[in-house]
Design an enzyme around this catalytic site. Structure first.
Site, short mmCIF file in Angstrom:
data_model
loop_
_atom_site.label_atom_id
_atom_site.label_comp_id
_atom_site.label_asym_id
_atom_site.label_seq_id
_atom_site.Cartn_x
_atom_site.Cartn_y
_atom_site.Cartn_z
N GLY A 68 -15.30 -6.81 7.67
CA GLY A 68 -15.00 -7.54 6.44
C GLY A 68 -13.54 -7.42 6.03
O GLY A 68 -12.91 -8.39 5.62
N CYS A 69 -13.00 -6.22 6.16
CA CYS A 69 -11.61 -5.98 5.76
C CYS A 69 -10.63 -6.71 6.68
O CYS A 69 -9.60 -7.20 6.24
CB CYS A 69 -11.33 -4.49 5.71
SG CYS A 69 -12.35 -3.63 4.49
#
Length: 153
Positions: free
Chosen positions: A43-44
């Site tokens: 996600g990051c």
């Protein structure tokens, strides 16, 4: 909890080269400060790459983009190099800004409760006032949402 209209807490954190960067260094410019859990996680990485893809749009509006996590300077250096990230990443190992912005929160995953950084983004105006908060920012949409918000302002 921080709210729109409040003064954004100042911070002084090291970038990947160990140079201190302060929010107050950017007075007179709009600043996007996004907090994320960890370098090189799915996600990051998607969020960082979404900011990278839209970075020219932020630059055209003279907007500073700053990502903050509790990762080390060395971790940020690898993350920046691997994905050719053109914006500022700051290491908040002691969680000073993370706590000042209220993003260190209880999280539940698969029934397990723990504490961590909740992905959150703050848009700060030229005077240092918070003008928009994305409390649970979506990695793929966050950069575009911010640009749409600023286009209407």
């Amino acid at each position: 909890m921080l709210e729109v209209g409040m003064q954004a807490p100042d911070f002084a954190l090291p970038n990947e080269k160990g140079e201190l960067v302060r929010l107050s260094d950017f007075r007179g410019k709009k600043v996007v400060v996004y907090f994320y859990p960890k370098d090189n996680t799915p996600g990051c990485t998607r969020q960082a790459c979404a900011f990278k893809e839209r970075y020219a749009d932020f630059q055209a509006k003279d907007i500073v983009v700053i990502g903050i996590s509790k990762d080390s300077e060395a971790s940020h250096e690898k993350f920046i190099t691997k994905y050719e990230l053109p914006f500022i990443l700051l290491a908040d190992v002691e969680k000073e800004a993370i706590q000042a912005y209220g993003v260190w929160q209880e999280k539940k995953m698969y029934g397990k409760v723990s504490f961590g950084v909740v992905r959150s983004t703050f848009v700060i105006d030229e005077a240092g006032t918070i003008i928009k908060i994305y409390p649970k920012a979506k990695p793929d949409d966050n950069a575009g949402e911010i640009l749409n918000f600023l286009a209407k302002e």
